[in-house]
Scaffold this motif. Structure first.
Motif, PDB file in Angstrom:
ATOM      1  N   THR A  13      24.747  76.149  -6.114  1.00 39.57           N
ATOM      2  CA  THR A  13      23.613  75.394  -5.563  1.00 39.57           C
ATOM      3  C   THR A  13      22.808  74.736  -6.667  1.00 39.57           C
ATOM      4  O   THR A  13      22.449  73.551  -6.584  1.00 39.57           O
ATOM      5  N   HIS A  16      24.758  71.869  -8.277  1.00 38.38           N
ATOM      6  CA  HIS A  16      24.815  70.700  -7.399  1.00 38.38           C
ATOM      7  C   HIS A  16      23.509  69.914  -7.466  1.00 38.38           C
ATOM      8  O   HIS A  16      23.524  68.674  -7.465  1.00 38.38           O
ATOM      9  N   GLU A  17      22.406  70.604  -7.529  1.00 43.72           N
ATOM     10  CA  GLU A  17      21.126  69.924  -7.593  1.00 43.72           C
ATOM     11  C   GLU A  17      20.921  69.221  -8.936  1.00 43.72           C
ATOM     12  O   GLU A  17      20.299  68.162  -9.007  1.00 43.72           O
ATOM     13  N   GLY A  50      23.570  64.932  -1.993  1.00 45.94           N
ATOM     14  CA  GLY A  50      23.458  64.950  -3.445  1.00 45.94           C
ATOM     15  C   GLY A  50      24.136  63.815  -4.163  1.00 45.94           C
ATOM     16  O   GLY A  50      24.152  63.788  -5.399  1.00 45.94           O
ATOM     17  N   ARG A 316      29.235  69.391  -1.422  1.00 49.46           N
ATOM     18  CA  ARG A 316      28.718  70.726  -1.746  1.00 49.46           C
ATOM     19  C   ARG A 316      29.848  71.750  -1.779  1.00 49.46           C
ATOM     20  O   ARG A 316      29.850  72.653  -2.630  1.00 49.46           O
TER      21      ARG A 316
END
Length: 350
Positions: A13, A16-17, A50, A316
């Motif tokens: 997570t 990915h951000e 994203g 994701r």
């Protein structure tokens, strides 16, 4: 199905951000619009997934001449105006960084084939001024530059094609060899003074499809410091006829390239559309009649793409899959977009 423990989920997570995520052959928002779902269009969905930048194809088939491409640019300028809240035009790598900082989707203007320049190199300069940053050489069939991937003779790059390659290098237009014939692409890879890419092609030794790459093509990409963007099309990833591949099959193609030429030369180019709309059904039917009646090989609807990466939300899952296969943080960031940022910077310098 990708399974991670809680620590790995948190790591995926966070990665990915952080990531600059580039789709080297993304959705054609003007050509193939999707439905509004929960008051969100596909640009909203891409940003929420994203994605930082997407290469939009303004031309592909031979019927896409100079006039058709000019009108596509006009349409994209309209898109950039009406969705200024969520999009911006990418003309440099700084624009991609700005898109990330502002939470927007950067739109890269691209052609899948060189048909819009016709036989006039002046048009190439004009398109570059309008924002063209990525251009294919031949879309499946023969044109004035060379042979596409479907041409049985695959006669290689023409004299005009050689001049086009050198002009693209000079102008700062990245050359894309997806849809280009094997011999023609090898000619380009050996001629180009700048990195060259396959924006949406996979590994032929795993899945024997004419749009996938031979080991020689893969090796030459490393030699020119280019990048291969892996497509999520089921036809490019399948192991058995009629059996829909999964994200794991997709990751096998990625692992193969990493083992062969290194992690610096692989990225993502989904060539994905939002399925299920009436408009897309018409587009798909028209494509198969005009280009390749057997292209989808029996896969329909979301089954056209690998299970687990059948829509933009699959980015994701891709990050999770890279974590599950043991890629380091730096390598995950390279695959998701860092490699594209590097090659764009090198190719776009004029």
């Amino acid at each position: 199905m990708i399974r991670l423990d809680s620590a790995s989920e948190e790591r995926a997570t966070l990665l990915h951000e952080r990531a600059i995520i580039v789709d080297a052959l993304g959705w054609a928002y003007v050509e193939r619009p999707s439905a509004i779902i929960d008051r969100k269009d596909e640009i909203d969905r891409a940003v929420e997934a994203g994605v930082t930048a997407s290469n939009q194809y303004l031309a592909s088939l031979d019927v896409d001449d100079f006039d058709a491409a000019i009108h596509k640019f006009w349409s994209y300028y309209g898109l950039l105006e009406v969705r200024a809240d969520r999009t911006l035009l990418v003309e440099s790598t700084d624009d991609i960084l700005r898109a990330k900082a502002e939470g927007k989707l950067g739109l890269i203007m691209g052609f899948q084939g060189a048909s819009p320049i016709q036989n006039d190199l002046a048009y190439l300069t004009i398109f570059q001024k309008l924002g063209l940053r990525v251009m294919g050489i031949a879309y499946n069939r023969r044109n004035l530059c060379g042979d596409g991937a479907q041409e049985p003779e695959d006669r290689g790059l023409t004299a005009f094609g050689q001049v086009v390659v050198k002009s693209a290098n000079r102008l700062g237009i990245l050359i894309d060899l997806s849809h280009t014939g094997v011999r023609t692409s090898i000619d380009v890879l050996r001629l180009s003074a700048k990195p060259v890419v396959f924006s949406h092609s996979n590994v032929r030794s795993i899945t024997n499809h004419y749009r996938n790459l031979t080991d020689e093509q893969i090796d030459l990409i490393a030699a020119c410091n280019g990048v291969i963007g892996l497509s999520t099309h089921a036809a490019f990833c399948r192991r058995e006829p009629g059996v829909r591949p999964t994200l794991d099959d997709y990751l096998d193609h990625l692992d193969y390239i990493v083992r062969r030429i290194g992690v610096d030369h692989v990225g993502v180019g989904t060539d994905m559309v939002t399925v299920g709309t009436l408009h897309e059904k018409i587009q798909s039917a028209t494509f198969t009649r005009m280009v390749d009646p057997g292209f989808h090989t029996g896969f329909g609807g979301e089954g056209r793409f690998v299970e687990g990466f059948e829509n933009v939300g699959g980015f994701r899952n891709l990050t999770r899959g890279l974590v599950s296969r043991g890629y380091s943080d730096d390598d995950v960031l390279k695959v998701l977009g860092g490699n594209w940022l590097r090659v764009f910077g090198e190719a776009w310098a004029s």
